[in-house]
Scaffold this motif. Structure first.
Motif, PDB file in Angstrom:
ATOM      1  N   TYR A  19      65.048  91.492  66.399  1.00 37.54           N
ATOM      2  CA  TYR A  19      63.677  92.008  66.330  1.00 37.54           C
ATOM      3  C   TYR A  19      63.657  93.513  66.572  1.00 37.54           C
ATOM      4  O   TYR A  19      62.936  94.254  65.895  1.00 37.54           O
ATOM      5  N   THR A  27      57.755  99.752  66.492  1.00 36.36           N
ATOM      6  CA  THR A  27      56.591  99.496  67.354  1.00 36.36           C
ATOM      7  C   THR A  27      56.656 100.384  68.606  1.00 36.36           C
ATOM      8  O   THR A  27      55.632 100.675  69.209  1.00 36.36           O
ATOM      9  N   GLY A  49      51.750  89.546  74.313  1.00 38.43           N
ATOM     10  CA  GLY A  49      52.619  89.402  73.137  1.00 38.43           C
ATOM     11  C   GLY A  49      53.552  90.603  73.090  1.00 38.43           C
ATOM     12  O   GLY A  49      53.687  91.273  72.069  1.00 38.43           O
ATOM     13  N   GLY A  51      56.643  91.073  72.954  1.00 38.24           N
ATOM     14  CA  GLY A  51      57.863  91.139  72.169  1.00 38.24           C
ATOM     15  C   GLY A  51      59.015  91.626  73.031  1.00 38.24           C
ATOM     16  O   GLY A  51      59.226  91.160  74.159  1.00 38.24           O
ATOM     17  N   ASP A  72      55.051  87.137  76.702  1.00 41.09           N
ATOM     18  CA  ASP A  72      55.282  86.749  75.304  1.00 41.09           C
ATOM     19  C   ASP A  72      55.694  85.282  75.297  1.00 41.09           C
ATOM     20  O   ASP A  72      56.313  84.797  76.246  1.00 41.09           O
ATOM     21  N   VAL A  73      55.365  84.608  74.205  1.00 45.28           N
ATOM     22  CA  VAL A  73      55.677  83.182  74.095  1.00 45.28           C
ATOM     23  C   VAL A  73      57.169  82.974  73.792  1.00 45.28           C
ATOM     24  O   VAL A  73      57.695  81.881  73.971  1.00 45.28           O
ATOM     25  N   TYR A  77      62.728  86.983  73.290  1.00 48.85           N
ATOM     26  CA  TYR A  77      62.225  88.363  73.342  1.00 48.85           C
ATOM     27  C   TYR A  77      62.039  88.814  74.788  1.00 48.85           C
ATOM     28  O   TYR A  77      62.368  89.958  75.139  1.00 48.85           O
ATOM     29  N   ASP A  95      51.922  81.935  77.054  1.00 50.76           N
ATOM     30  CA  ASP A  95      51.112  81.875  75.835  1.00 50.76           C
ATOM     31  C   ASP A  95      49.889  82.766  76.004  1.00 50.76           C
ATOM     32  O   ASP A  95      49.194  82.676  77.032  1.00 50.76           O
ATOM     33  N   ALA A  96      49.622  83.592  74.995  1.00 51.79           N
ATOM     34  CA  ALA A  96      48.445  84.473  75.052  1.00 51.79           C
ATOM     35  C   ALA A  96      47.154  83.658  75.170  1.00 51.79           C
ATOM     36  O   ALA A  96      46.140  84.171  75.640  1.00 51.79           O
ATOM     37  N   GLN A 112      49.567  94.372  70.910  1.00 51.81           N
ATOM     38  CA  GLN A 112      50.000  95.192  69.774  1.00 51.81           C
ATOM     39  C   GLN A 112      50.630  94.298  68.699  1.00 51.81           C
ATOM     40  O   GLN A 112      51.709  93.728  68.910  1.00 51.81           O
ATOM     41  N   LEU A 113      49.939  94.148  67.552  1.00 52.58           N
ATOM     42  CA  LEU A 113      50.459  93.412  66.383  1.00 52.58           C
ATOM     43  C   LEU A 113      50.681  91.934  66.679  1.00 52.58           C
ATOM     44  O   LEU A 113      51.663  91.344  66.219  1.00 52.58           O
TER      45      LEU A 113
END
Ligand SMILES: C[S@@+](CC[C@H](N)C(=O)[O-])C[C@H]1O[C@@H](n2cnc3c(N)ncnc32)[C@H](O)[C@@H]1O
Length: 273
Positions: A19, A27, A49, A51, A72-73, A77, A95-96, A112-113
Motif C-alpha cells: 500500500y 497520501t 481509516g 491506513g 483502521d479495519v 496496515y 471499524d470506522a 482521508q480517502l
C-alpha cells in the motif's frame, strides 16, 4: 444513501508495504493540504481509516504536543503504521462504523480517502461526530475519481477498451455517490454538522518511469490493485502494453508528473443538549 452505495466496492487492504508504495507515498503529500483545510482547534486528533498512517504522522509532526490516534479495519496496515511511527501515535485495529473511543474525546476527527469504502458512510460519520467534542471539527476527503485522478483515469479508461470488466469497476468507483462533486458535502449537510464547507485539494504524483507507475498496481491493494493483480497473464500483458502507451504518450520512458485531486469537506459538531 444505501449500504455500500458509496462505491459498492470493499477495499483490499492486505499488505502495508504494498500500500505504501502504491498510494501511501502520495497520501503523505495529500495530508499536508488536508491538515491546512481541517484547521483543527486545540486538542486530541483522530485519523479514521488511517491506513499505513500518512495523516496521523502528519498530525503528530505538525502538533507534537497533541495526542494523536489512528484506527483502521486492516490489521496489516495498522501493523505497518506501528512499525513506521517515529512519533508516539496510538494506533488500533477498529471499524470506522464502531469506533472504540469514548464520546467527546477529540478536537477533530478526519478520514482521508476512506468514507467511499465504508459499508455505510452515514454510520461512520455519526461515529466521528460522537467521538468529537462540541465545537470540534469533523472532516473527510475522497478522491475526485471522475475529474481529478489522472493515474486511475489513465488505467481504467485504457483497460476498459480491452476488458469490459474493467469498465464495470471504473463505473462503480467513478460514479459512486461520494465521488461526485457534491457527494461528501450532502452527506455532511444531512448529518447535522454545522458550517459545512467544501474544498478541492490537489497534489502531484511524480513517477520516475512507467515501471514506477505500473509495478505498485500489482501489489493487490484497493480496487485497482485487486483488478490488476487478478488479471490472467495474457490479458494483463495487453492491458500493460496499452497503459504503457498512454503513460508514455509518444515520448521516451522517464519521469511523469500526474495531478491528483481530492474533494474535502469539514463541519463543526453542534452544541449537545
Ligand atoms: C484509500 S485507503 C486510505 C488510507 C489512509 N487514510 C491514507 O490516506 O493513506 C482506504 C482505507 O480505508 C480503510 N477502511 C475501509 N473500510 C474501513 C472501515 N469500515 N473501518 C476502518 N477503515 C476502513 C482501508 O483499510 C484503507 O486503509
Amino acid at each position: 444513501m444505501n449500504e455500500r452505495a458509496a462505491t459498492g466496492l470493499a477495499y483490499a487492504a492486505t499488505d502495508g508495504a504494498a500500500y505504501d508504495i502504491f498510494l501511501g507515498r502520495w497520501t503523505e503529500r495529500l495530508s499536508q493540504p488536508f491538515l491546512d483545510f481541517i484547521d483543527p482547534p486545540d486538542g486530541a486528533l483522530l485519523d479514521v481509516g488511517c491506513g499505513t498512517g500518512s495523516l496521523a504522522r502528519a498530525m503528530k509532526h505538525r502538533w507534537p504536543e497533541r495526542r494523536v490516534c489512528g484506527i483502521d479495519v486492516s490489521d496489516a496496515y495498522v501493523a505497518f503504521a506501528c512499525g513506521q511511527a517515529d512519533a508516539e501515535i496510538d494506533y488500533r485495529v477498529a471499524d470506522a462504523m464502531k469506533l472504540p473511543q469514548a464520546s467527546n474525546t477529540f478536537a477533530a476527527a478526519a478520514a482521508q480517502l476512506v468514507l467511499n469504502f465504508v459499508p455505510d458512510p452515514r454510520v461512520a460519520l455519526r461515529e466521528m461526530m460522537r467521538v468529537t467534542r462540541s465545537g470540534g471539527v469533523v472532516a473527510a476527503s475522497v478522491w475526485d475519481f471522475r475529474g481529478g485522478l489522472v493515474f486511475q483515469r489513465m488505467f481504467w479508461d485504457t483497460a476498459a477498451g480491452i476488458d469490459p470488466g474493467a469498465g464495470q469497476v471504473r463505473d462503480k468507483l467513478f460514479s459512486g455517490a461520494l465521488a461526485l462533486p457534491d457527494g461528501l458535502e450532502k452527506l455532511f449537510d444531512e448529518s447535522g454538522l454545522e458550517r459545512v464547507r467544501r474544498g478541492s485539494l490537489t497534489i502531484r504524483m511524480d513517477y520516475a518511469s512507467f515501471d514506477d507507475y505500473w509495478e505498485p498496481l500489482l501489489g493487490g491493494q484497493g480496487p485497482v490493485g485487486t483488478y490488476a493483480a487478478g488479471l490472467d497473464p495474457d490479458l494483463r500483458r495487453q492491458v500493460k502494453a496499452s497503459v504503457r502507451a498512454a503513460f508514455l504518450s509518444g515520448a521516451p520512458d522517464g519521469p511523469r508528473s500526474l495531478t491528483a485531486t481530492a474533494w474535502a469537506v469539514r463541519g463543526r459538531v453542534p452544541q449537545r443538549r
